[in-house]
Design a protein around this motif. Structure first.
Motif, PDB file in Angstrom:
ATOM      1  N   ASN A 103       0.857  -1.177   0.000  1.00  0.00           N
ATOM      2  CA  ASN A 103       0.000   0.000   0.000  1.00  0.00           C
ATOM      3  C   ASN A 103       0.894   1.228   0.000  1.00  0.00           C
ATOM      4  O   ASN A 103       1.893   1.271   0.707  1.00  0.00           O
ATOM      5  N   LYS A 104       0.508   2.210  -0.757  1.00  0.00           N
ATOM      6  CA  LYS A 104       1.305   3.426  -0.797  1.00  0.00           C
ATOM      7  C   LYS A 104       0.739   4.393   0.231  1.00  0.00           C
ATOM      8  O   LYS A 104      -0.344   4.932   0.075  1.00  0.00           O
ATOM      9  N   ASP A 105       1.494   4.596   1.281  1.00  0.00           N
ATOM     10  CA  ASP A 105       1.110   5.542   2.310  1.00  0.00           C
ATOM     11  C   ASP A 105       1.927   6.813   2.103  1.00  0.00           C
ATOM     12  O   ASP A 105       3.135   6.756   1.894  1.00  0.00           O
ATOM     13  N   GLN A 106       1.243   7.924   2.155  1.00  0.00           N
ATOM     14  CA  GLN A 106       1.910   9.194   1.946  1.00  0.00           C
ATOM     15  C   GLN A 106       1.518  10.141   3.062  1.00  0.00           C
ATOM     16  O   GLN A 106       0.376  10.161   3.504  1.00  0.00           O
TER      17      GLN A 106
END
Length: 142
Positions: A122-125
Motif C-alpha cells: 500500500n502506498k502511504d503518503q
C-alpha cells in the motif's frame, strides 16, 4: 594449503534446482531441505566471492516466486468464485470453503505486500503543511 573438511555440495546444477523451486513460490527453507542443503552452507555460498552472481540469482528467483504466488492466488480466487456460483445453482453455498479461500488469498496478498512492497504494498503518503495550506514555520527557543 589444502582445504580440510567435507567437500562442498555446491554445483551449478544444484543451484539451478534451488532457484527453480524459489521461482515457483517455494520458500527457501523447503527448497534447501528438498535438496539436502543446510541454510548455513547456502548463506556461505551467497557471501562467497567465488560465486558472485548467486545473490542476484537468488533475489531474482525470489521475485519470480512472488509473481508465481500472486498468479496462483488469482487462480484460487477464480476457482472459489466458480465453485461458489456452482453451489448456489444447487441451492447451497459452502461458506467454510469460501471463508478458507478468502483467508488464504488475504494471507498471500499480505505476504506479497511485505516481500515486494514496491509492487504489492500500500502506498502511504504523509503531507505536512501549515495553516490553510501555507508554509510551515519552525522556530527554536532557548
Amino acid at each position: 594449503m589444502e582445504k580440510t573438511g567435507r567437500p562442498s555440495k555446491y554445483s551449478e546444477e544444484l543451484i539451478d534446482k534451488i532457484m527453480n523451486e524459489l521461482a515457483h513460490g517455494v520458500n527457501i527453507k523447503k527448497a534447501l531441505k528438498k535438496h539436502d542443503v543446510h541454510w548455513e552452507s547456502f548463506r556461505q555460498w551467497l557471501n562467497n566471492p567465488d560465486y558472485p552472481d548467486l545473490r542476484k540469482r537468488y533475489t531474482e528467483s525470489k521475485a519470480d516466486g512472488i509473481e508465481w504466488m500472486m498468479a496462483e492466488t488469482t487462480e484460487l480466487s477464480e476457482k472459489a468464485l466458480a465453485e461458489s456460483k456452482e453451489e448456489n445453482k444447487a441451492g447451497r453455498t459452502n461458506r467454510d470453503y469460501v471463508n478458507m479461500m478468502r483467508h488464504h488469498i488475504n494471507l498471500q496478498t499480505f505476504r506479497a505486500s511485505k516481500l515486494a512492497p514496491r509492487v504489492y504494498g500500500n502506498k502511504d503518503q504523509l503531507e505536512i503543511s501549515g495553516v490553510d495550506g501555507g508554509e510551515i514555520k519552525v522556530s527554536f527557543e532557548k
